[in-house]
Design an enzyme around this catalytic site. Structure first.
Site, mmCIF file in Angstrom:
data_model
loop_
_atom_site.group_PDB
_atom_site.id
_atom_site.type_symbol
_atom_site.label_atom_id
_atom_site.label_comp_id
_atom_site.label_asym_id
_atom_site.label_seq_id
_atom_site.Cartn_x
_atom_site.Cartn_y
_atom_site.Cartn_z
ATOM 1 N N SER A 126 3.850 -1.617 10.260
ATOM 2 C CA SER A 126 5.312 -1.625 10.427
ATOM 3 C C SER A 126 5.963 -2.959 10.067
ATOM 4 O O SER A 126 6.945 -3.359 10.695
ATOM 5 C CB SER A 126 5.700 -1.202 11.852
ATOM 6 O OG SER A 126 5.264 0.119 12.099
ATOM 7 N N HIS A 173 -9.278 1.504 4.967
ATOM 8 C CA HIS A 173 -8.004 1.710 5.670
ATOM 9 C C HIS A 173 -8.214 2.691 6.824
ATOM 10 O O HIS A 173 -8.995 3.628 6.716
ATOM 11 C CB HIS A 173 -6.950 2.241 4.697
ATOM 12 C CG HIS A 173 -5.574 2.187 5.275
ATOM 13 N ND1 HIS A 173 -5.118 3.132 6.168
ATOM 14 C CD2 HIS A 173 -4.575 1.284 5.124
ATOM 15 C CE1 HIS A 173 -3.886 2.806 6.536
ATOM 16 N NE2 HIS A 173 -3.537 1.693 5.918
ATOM 17 N N ASN A 211 0.878 -1.170 0.000
ATOM 18 C CA ASN A 211 0.000 0.000 0.000
ATOM 19 C C ASN A 211 0.914 1.218 0.000
ATOM 20 O O ASN A 211 1.512 1.546 1.028
ATOM 21 C CB ASN A 211 -0.895 -0.025 1.245
ATOM 22 C CG ASN A 211 -1.700 1.254 1.377
ATOM 23 O OD1 ASN A 211 -1.768 2.061 0.451
ATOM 24 N ND2 ASN A 211 -2.301 1.443 2.537
ATOM 25 N N GLY A 236 2.934 2.769 10.711
ATOM 26 C CA GLY A 236 3.885 3.860 10.534
ATOM 27 C C GLY A 236 4.626 4.259 11.803
ATOM 28 O O GLY A 236 5.260 5.307 11.856
ATOM 29 N N GLU A 259 -6.544 5.081 7.815
ATOM 30 C CA GLU A 259 -6.316 6.496 7.452
ATOM 31 C C GLU A 259 -7.546 7.079 6.779
ATOM 32 O O GLU A 259 -7.850 8.255 6.940
ATOM 33 C CB GLU A 259 -5.067 6.596 6.562
ATOM 34 C CG GLU A 259 -3.801 6.390 7.388
ATOM 35 C CD GLU A 259 -2.648 5.747 6.637
ATOM 36 O OE1 GLU A 259 -2.653 5.736 5.396
ATOM 37 O OE2 GLU A 259 -1.735 5.230 7.312
ATOM 38 N N GLU A 279 -5.028 -4.374 10.787
ATOM 39 C CA GLU A 279 -4.013 -3.337 10.940
ATOM 40 C C GLU A 279 -4.265 -2.553 12.232
ATOM 41 O O GLU A 279 -5.045 -1.594 12.234
ATOM 42 C CB GLU A 279 -4.059 -2.377 9.749
ATOM 43 C CG GLU A 279 -3.780 -3.035 8.420
ATOM 44 C CD GLU A 279 -3.177 -2.057 7.421
ATOM 45 O OE1 GLU A 279 -2.154 -2.414 6.818
ATOM 46 O OE2 GLU A 279 -3.704 -0.943 7.255
ATOM 47 N N LYS A 281 0.121 4.287 -0.313
ATOM 48 C CA LYS A 281 -0.482 5.509 0.249
ATOM 49 C C LYS A 281 -0.217 6.676 -0.705
ATOM 50 O O LYS A 281 -0.177 6.478 -1.915
ATOM 51 C CB LYS A 281 0.042 5.750 1.672
ATOM 52 C CG LYS A 281 -0.063 4.477 2.530
ATOM 53 C CD LYS A 281 0.170 4.682 3.984
ATOM 54 C CE LYS A 281 -0.014 3.361 4.721
ATOM 55 N NZ LYS A 281 0.139 3.477 6.161
HETATM 56 P P1 13P Z 1 3.349 0.784 7.573
HETATM 57 O O1 13P Z 1 3.854 -0.516 7.020
HETATM 58 O O2 13P Z 1 4.071 1.971 7.009
HETATM 59 O O3 13P Z 1 3.271 0.766 9.056
HETATM 60 O O4 13P Z 1 1.836 0.926 7.044
HETATM 61 C C1 13P Z 1 0.963 -0.114 7.230
HETATM 62 C C2 13P Z 1 -0.270 0.172 6.478
HETATM 63 O O5 13P Z 1 -1.035 1.047 6.834
HETATM 64 C C3 13P Z 1 -0.541 -0.634 5.268
HETATM 65 O O6 13P Z 1 -1.812 -0.408 4.788
#
Ligand code: 13P
Length: 248
Positions: free
Chosen positions: A208, A95, A9, A170, A97, A164, A11
């Site tokens: 992560s 997601h 992903n 992150g 976010e 997640e 983003k």
């Molecule tokens: P990170 O791997 O950067 O923590 O992000 C995870 C994520 O949100 C994947 O959709």
């Protein structure tokens, strides 16, 4: 046996040119991988260019979001037909976010999943608890509420779940393999109770994930793959994650 799925992903990262550079170096790194499914979800603007390069490879293409209407006056939104015509076979929905910054509720997520599935797109549905919810021992209650709301009136066909935990996204703070396995087991138990086909559905872990943490996570019986953010932005690191996932 569930075949592992490793998904990137990206983003809001990578221009079209950066996408092309990534894919051109990544394809040869994973061309012999047969025991792991690979999915990349670039931003909308890069989808078409990515699709051109990914044709005839072992890598599939997904989007990071979709709108629940088929067409019309919805400025800035992207429809299922647009994603299909850009070469996508999958879409990430719900997601954290999107939920956190764009106000997506389980009801909206449910509408998006319905439209995506109606149009033949595979769905990666993201769920996960916040740190506060985990500390208050509400993790499974939150996951069940998200599952019930997001999958209301839906079968599990074409669905993958990504667990997640928000506190692990992150932050460099990966859930332990035990925490991931426990959450996945709870998700599967709820799905088994409430839907057909929960045994074959894949549950990915996200938060992560790095090349170093992949093998331990994948050693868990309930972890069927990963949804990777930061560590999927470099071809060698993402390729390493794919390779490490296949060794289990
Ligand atoms: P990170 O791997 O950067 O923590 O992000 C995870 C994520 O949100 C994947 O959709």
């Amino acid at each position: 046996m569930r075949k592992p799925l490793i998904s990137a992903n990206w983003k809001m990262n990578k221009t079209i040119m950066e996408t092309e550079e990534f894919i051109n170096s990544f394809i040869p790194m994973v061309k012999d991988v047969k025991d792991v499914d690979i999915l990349i979800a670039p931003p909308f603007t890069s989808l078409s260019a990515a699709a051109g390069l990914l044709k005839q490879t072992n890598i599939t293409l997904g989007a990071q979001n979709i709108f629940y209407e088929e067409k019309g006056a919805f400025t800035g939104e992207v429809s299922p037909a647009m994603l299909l015509s850009a070469g996508c076979s999958s879409v990430i929905i719900g997601h954290s976010e999107r939920r956190q910054y764009f106000g997506e509720t389980d009801e909206i997520v449910n509408k998006k999943i319905k439209t995506a599935r109606k149009n033949g797109l595979e769905v990666v549905l993201c769920i996960g608890e916040s740190l506060k919810e985990r500390e208050e021992n509400k993790t499974f209650e939150v996951l069940e509420r998200q599952l019930a709301g997001s999958l209301k009136d839906m079968t599990l066909e074409g669905i993958t779940i990504a667990y997640e935990p928000i506190w692990a996204i992150g932050t460099g703070k990966t859930a332990t393999k035990e925490q991931a396995n426990e959450a996945h087991a709870n998700i599967r138990a709820w799905l088994k109770k409430n839907r057909e086909g929960a045994d074959t559905l894949r549950i990915l872990y996200g938060g992560s994930v790095t090349p170093e943490t992949t093998a331990a996570l994948m050693s868990q019986p309930e972890v069927d793959g990963a949804l990777v953010g930061g560590a999927s932005l470099k071809p060698d690191s993402f390729a390493q994650i794919v390779t490490n996932a296949g060794k289990q």
